[in-house]
Write a protein that holds these residues in place. Structure first.
Motif, PDB file in Angstrom:
ATOM      1  N   ALA A  16      -8.389  -6.706 -12.969  1.00 59.24           N
ATOM      2  CA  ALA A  16      -9.292  -6.080 -12.012  1.00 59.24           C
ATOM      3  C   ALA A  16      -9.627  -4.642 -12.418  1.00 59.24           C
ATOM      4  CB  ALA A  16      -8.673  -6.093 -10.619  1.00 59.24           C
ATOM      5  N   ARG A  17     -10.702  -4.136 -11.867  1.00 61.04           N
ATOM      6  CA  ARG A  17     -11.132  -2.751 -12.075  1.00 61.04           C
ATOM      7  C   ARG A  17     -10.993  -2.007 -10.748  1.00 61.04           C
ATOM      8  NH1 ARG A  17     -17.177  -0.883 -14.238  1.00 61.04           N
ATOM      9  NH2 ARG A  17     -16.646   1.303 -14.633  1.00 61.04           N
ATOM     10  N   LYS A  18     -10.640  -0.723 -10.807  1.00 64.39           N
ATOM     11  CA  LYS A  18     -10.429   0.024  -9.573  1.00 64.39           C
ATOM     12  C   LYS A  18     -11.744   0.600  -9.046  1.00 64.39           C
ATOM     13  CE  LYS A  18      -9.352   4.518 -11.689  1.00 64.39           C
ATOM     14  NZ  LYS A  18      -8.366   5.589 -11.805  1.00 64.39           N
ATOM     15  N   HIS A  19     -11.810   0.715  -7.712  1.00 66.17           N
ATOM     16  CA  HIS A  19     -12.974   1.308  -7.054  1.00 66.17           C
ATOM     17  C   HIS A  19     -12.467   2.106  -5.855  1.00 66.17           C
ATOM     18  CE1 HIS A  19     -16.886   1.823  -5.216  1.00 66.17           C
ATOM     19  NE2 HIS A  19     -16.461   1.222  -4.121  1.00 66.17           N
ATOM     20  N   LEU A  20     -12.899   3.361  -5.747  1.00 68.20           N
ATOM     21  CA  LEU A  20     -12.453   4.217  -4.654  1.00 68.20           C
ATOM     22  C   LEU A  20     -13.292   3.939  -3.413  1.00 68.20           C
ATOM     23  CD1 LEU A  20     -10.454   6.461  -3.927  1.00 68.20           C
ATOM     24  CD2 LEU A  20     -12.227   8.124  -4.540  1.00 68.20           C
ATOM     25  N   ARG A  21     -12.644   3.473  -2.351  1.00 70.38           N
ATOM     26  CA  ARG A  21     -13.320   3.154  -1.089  1.00 70.38           C
ATOM     27  C   ARG A  21     -12.518   3.747   0.065  1.00 70.38           C
ATOM     28  NH1 ARG A  21     -13.056  -0.782   2.929  1.00 70.38           N
ATOM     29  NH2 ARG A  21     -15.067  -1.335   3.877  1.00 70.38           N
ATOM     30  N   LYS A  22     -13.142   4.667   0.780  1.00 69.77           N
ATOM     31  CA  LYS A  22     -12.498   5.320   1.919  1.00 69.77           C
ATOM     32  C   LYS A  22     -11.149   5.928   1.518  1.00 69.77           C
ATOM     33  CE  LYS A  22     -14.737   2.452   5.447  1.00 69.77           C
ATOM     34  NZ  LYS A  22     -14.541   1.526   6.587  1.00 69.77           N
ATOM     35  N   ASP A  23     -11.159   6.654   0.385  1.00 69.88           N
ATOM     36  CA  ASP A  23      -9.987   7.367  -0.115  1.00 69.88           C
ATOM     37  C   ASP A  23      -8.840   6.459  -0.545  1.00 69.88           C
ATOM     38  OD1 ASP A  23     -11.187   9.862   0.318  1.00 69.88           O
ATOM     39  OD2 ASP A  23     -10.573   9.842   2.420  1.00 69.88           O
TER      40      ASP A  23
END
Length: 248
Positions: free
Chosen positions: A36-43
Motif C-alpha cells: 500500500a501507499r500512504k495518504h495523509l487524511r485528517k492528520d
C-alpha cells in the motif's frame, strides 16, 4: 457470553481463525502481493492501493494481497507467504539509503536495511538550490517513504532469489533497475541534454512520449513495433540500466 468473550486473548482468536482457514478449499488463484501507499487524511495516514492496479491483477486471474506499509510489516513478512507474484506501482522516490543515484558509498544491505543517515548528502550531483526547486515543483513525486522502500525491497529481493514473477510499473521499474546495480537521474529535464518531456501537469493523463523497443526482447515480441507511445509521469528515470532492463 459477555465476560467470557472479553477474556479471550488475541492469540487465541488468531489460532481459531487459522483452524477455520485450514478447512477452506485450497487456493485456486495466484496470490499477487502489492504494498500500500500512504495518504495523509485528517492528520492521519491511510494506506491505499489504486483500484486500477487491483483490477489489473484480478482481470488476469490473480488474487491481490495488500500489505500495509507500516513498521511492523517486515517482522511478519513470512505470514503473507506464499507469494506467487509481486507488483510495485507508482509512489514516492526511492530514498537515498538505497543509493539510487549511483553514489560510490552505498549503505544498503542485501535485505534493504541501510543507514538512515546515508542520504544526508545528495548523491545526484545537483546543487541544493536546484534540488529544492525541483522538489517544490514536483512535491508529490519527490518525497520518500523509507518504510515502503524497506518492505518492497525485501519482497523484490525474494522474487529475484526464488524466481517469482514480478511486474514493475513506474516506481517499480526504478527499484528493479537499482536493485540490479543500475542508477537513476534525479530530474531528467535538468540533467539530460535534449531530454524529451516526461511530465505535463496541464495534460497529466493524456501526455505521451515515445520509447524505442530493443530487438530480440520480450517487449519486441509482444508489440512487434520499434516505437511505442508511453506515459512516464515521473521526474526521475533510469540513468545506467542494469543488464535486465532498458530505459530510453
Amino acid at each position: 457470553e459477555g465476560p467470557a468473550a472479553i477474556a479471550v486473548k488475541p492469540n487465541e482468536i488468531f489460532q481459531s481463525l487459522a483452524q477455520q482457514a485450514s478447512k477452506l478449499p485450497s487456493q485456486t488463484h495466484p496470490r499477487v502481493l502489492i504494498v500500500a501507499r500512504k495518504h495523509l487524511r485528517k492528520d492521519k495516514y491511510v494506506d491505499f492501493v489504486g483500484e486500477y492496479h487491483l483490477d489489473l491483477i484480478q482481470q488476469f486471474g490473480g488474487a491481490p494481497v495488500i500489505l500495509p506499509r507500516t513498521k511492523f510489516t517486515l517482522d511478519v513478512l513470512e505470514s503473507y507467504m506464499p507469494m506467487d507474484g509481486f507488483m510495485i506501482v507508482e509512489g514516492e522516490d526511492l530514498s537515498e539509503t538505497y543509493n539510487p543515484y549511483g553514489a560510490t558509498d552505498s549503505a544498503v544491505s542485501s535485505d534493504g536495511d541501510g543507514d538512515d543517515c546515508a542520504g544526508d548528502k545528495p548523491a545526484h550531483g545537483l546543487d541544493k538550490e536546484t534540488e529544492e526547486e525541483i522538489k517544490k515543483k514536483f512535491e508529490s513525486d519527490t518525497s520518500v517513504d523509507p518504510l515502503k522502500d524497506r518492505v518492497e525491497w525485501a519482497l523484490l529481493a525474494k522474487c529475484m532469489q526464488y524466481g517469482i514473477p514480478y511486474l514493475g510499473i513506474c516506481r517499480g521499474c526504478q527499484i528493479l533497475n537499482v536493485i540490479n546495480g543500475g542508477s537513476l537521474w534525479f530530474d531528467v529535464v535538468t540533467q539530460v541534454p535534449n531530454a524529451v518531456c516526461h511530465m505535463d501537469y496541464d495534460n497529466y493523463d493524456g501526455h505521451r512520449h515515445t520509447v524505442h523497443v530493443l530487438n530480440n526482447t520480450p517487449m519486441s515480441k509482444w508489440y512487434e513495433k520499434d516505437l511505442l507511445p508511453v506515459r512516464s509521469n515521473s521526474s526521475s528515470e533510469g540513468e545506467k540500466p542494469d543488464t535486465h532492463t532498458h530505459t530510453d
